[in-house]
Enzyme design. Structure first.
Site, PDB file in Angstrom:
ATOM      1  N   ASP A  37     107.783  29.847 121.651  1.00 56.09           N
ATOM      2  CA  ASP A  37     108.547  29.883 120.411  1.00 56.09           C
ATOM      3  C   ASP A  37     109.580  30.993 120.511  1.00 56.09           C
ATOM      4  O   ASP A  37     109.815  31.554 121.586  1.00 56.09           O
ATOM      5  CB  ASP A  37     107.622  30.076 119.205  1.00 56.09           C
ATOM      6  CG  ASP A  37     107.067  31.498 119.122  1.00 56.09           C
ATOM      7  OD1 ASP A  37     107.162  32.248 120.116  1.00 56.09           O
ATOM      8  OD2 ASP A  37     106.544  31.863 118.054  1.00 56.09           O
TER       9      ASP A  37
ATOM     10  N   LYS B 245     106.071  22.629 122.120  1.00 54.60           N
ATOM     11  CA  LYS B 245     105.445  23.835 121.579  1.00 54.60           C
ATOM     12  C   LYS B 245     104.198  23.476 120.773  1.00 54.60           C
ATOM     13  O   LYS B 245     103.113  24.042 120.996  1.00 54.60           O
ATOM     14  CB  LYS B 245     106.431  24.595 120.692  1.00 54.60           C
ATOM     15  CG  LYS B 245     105.869  25.908 120.157  1.00 54.60           C
ATOM     16  CD  LYS B 245     106.780  26.531 119.131  1.00 54.60           C
ATOM     17  CE  LYS B 245     106.630  25.825 117.796  1.00 54.60           C
ATOM     18  NZ  LYS B 245     107.348  26.524 116.702  1.00 54.60           N
TER      19      LYS B 245
END
Length: 324
Positions: free
Chosen positions: A254, A236
Site C-alpha cells: 500500500d 493488495k
C-alpha cells in the site's frame, strides 16, 4: 575507578566507558594520560550535561530521552580492526547521562550495502518493535476470511478504526456471501456510509459476494490469481487475505509500504506490482505479510509521509534517508 581514568570525580560517562573497554566505544577525545588498556573520554564527553555537538555518523545511535543522536567510535587503526560492532546506548528521559538511566544495549551493524542486507536488518528490527504474526498485527477485526475480505474492501480511503466501527452491524446483517449477494443496495449503503465512497464500495461488496457464490461455492479462494478476478479485489487486498486469513505467502503493497521501501533503499520503483515482486525477492515468503504490516504500522506511527520522525526511529542508524 574514575581516578585511574584520570578524572577528578566520578562522571556520568563512567559506566559507558566500561562498555568502551568491552568493544563498544563512543567517539570522544582520548585522555592521553591513561593507558591504552583504558579508553577514557574527557571534555564534553566526560561529565555534566551531554552536549549537542557530539560527532555524528550512521554507525550507531545514542538515545537521550526523545532526542536520538548518531554516534561513532573513536579508536586507533588497530582497535578499528578488532571492533566490528557498535552499541546502541538507550537512555531514560534525562538530560544527564547517569549510570542509573542506562537501560539497555543493542548491537548495531554498519549500514547494509545491498537491498537484501537492508531487508534483513529492517525485518529484524521491526519484528522486535512490532512482534506477532500477520494475524496478530492486522488491525481489522474479523473472524473469517470472508469478514476480512469485506473489511479490507471497506478500508480503502478509510481508517481501520472507522471500518471496525462499521463491520459489527454489517456482519450482523450479512453474515455470509449468500446474504450479502442479496443485499438491498440502499440498506447496505446506509450501513457503510461513514467509510466513504459508500456507493462504489456497496457495488464492490455485492459483486464480490455474488462472485463467491457463483464461482467459488460461497468460499473465499486462496489463490491470488482467483482472488483478483473477484470484483473489488486487487493484488493488495488479495495478498492481505492470503497472508492474514490463510497464513499463505503474500506481501501487500500500500502507500505506506511503497513509501518506506523507497526511503529504506529497498526499491527505486514506483509501480506497486513491481515493488511487490522486488520485495518478494528480498523477504522470505512466509514473512511477507507480517513484514508488510510492520512497515504499515511504522509508517503510520513514525515514518509519516510529510515529516518522518527520524529522531525516534529504530531504523535511523541504517536508513539512507534518515535526517539524524
Amino acid at each position: 575507578d574514575p581516578n585511574e581514568q584520570g578524572l577528578d570525580r566520578p562522571g556520568p560517562m563512567e559506566r559507558i566507558n566500561r562498555h568502551v573497554e568491552r568493544g563498544r566505544p563512543i567517539r570522544g577525545r582520548r585522555d592521553e594520560s591513561t593507558s591504552d588498556e583504558r579508553m577514557s573520554f574527557v571534555g564534553e564527553h566526560g561529565a555534566g550535561t551531554l552536549r549537542s555537538e557530539i560527532p555524528t555518523c550512521g554507525g550507531g545511535t545514542l538515545g537521550l530521552g526523545q532526542r536520538r543522536m548518531p554516534i561513532e567510535f573513536f579508536a586507533t587503526s588497530q582497535e578499528r580492526r578488532k571492533i566490528r560492532k557498535l552499541g546502541v546506548v538507550e537512555l531514560a528521559e534525562d538530560q544527564h547521562v547517569h549510570a542509573r538511566t542506562l537501560t539497555r544495549y543493542r548491537d548495531e551493524v554498519g549500514r547494509p550495502r545491498s537491498p537484501k542486507g537492508m531487508a534483513r536488518v529492517v525485518m529484524q528490527r521491526l519484528a522486535e518493535e512490532y512482534p506477532g504474526t500477520a494475524k496478530d498485527l492486522c488491525a481489522l477485526n474479523h473472524d473469517s476470511p470472508f469478514q476480512l475480505l469485506v473489511a479490507t474492501i471497506l478500508s480503502a480511503q478509510s481508517t481501520d478504526v472507522r471500518v471496525n466501527m462499521v463491520t459489527p452491524a454489517l456482519f450482523a446483517a450479512y453474515p455470509d456471501p449468500a446474504s450479502l449477494a442479496r443485499a438491498n443496495p440502499d440498506e447496505l449503503e446506509e450501513i457503510i456510509h461513514s467509510t466513504g465512497f459508500f456507493r462504489a464500495k456497496a457495488r464492490s461488496l455485492i459483486g464480490m459476494a455474488t462472485a463467491l457464490e457463483e464461482r467459488f461455492g460461497g468460499e473465499v479462494p486462496t489463490e491470488l490469481d482467483d482472488l483478483v478476478t473477484v470484483p473489488g479485489v486487487g493484488r493488495k487486498t488479495g495478498n492481505v487475505v492470503r497472508s492474514v486469513a490463510f497464513g499463505l505467502p503474500g506481501l501487500p503493497v500500500d502507500t505506506h509500504v511503497l513509501r518506506l521501501s523507497k526511503r529504506l533503499g529497498l526499491t527505486k520503483l514506483e509501480d506497486p506490482v513491481k515493488v511487490e515482486h522486488e520485495l518478494n525477492g528480498l523477504v522470505p515468503p512466509a514473512e511477507g505479510g507480517a513484514f508488510s504490516l510492520r512497515l504499515i504500522l511504522h509508517g503510520r506511527a513514525v515514518c509519516i509521509a510529510r515529516r518522518p520522525a527520524c529522531i525516534r526511529c529504530i531504523l535511523a542508524a541504517v536508513c539512507p534517508s534518515s535526517t539524524v
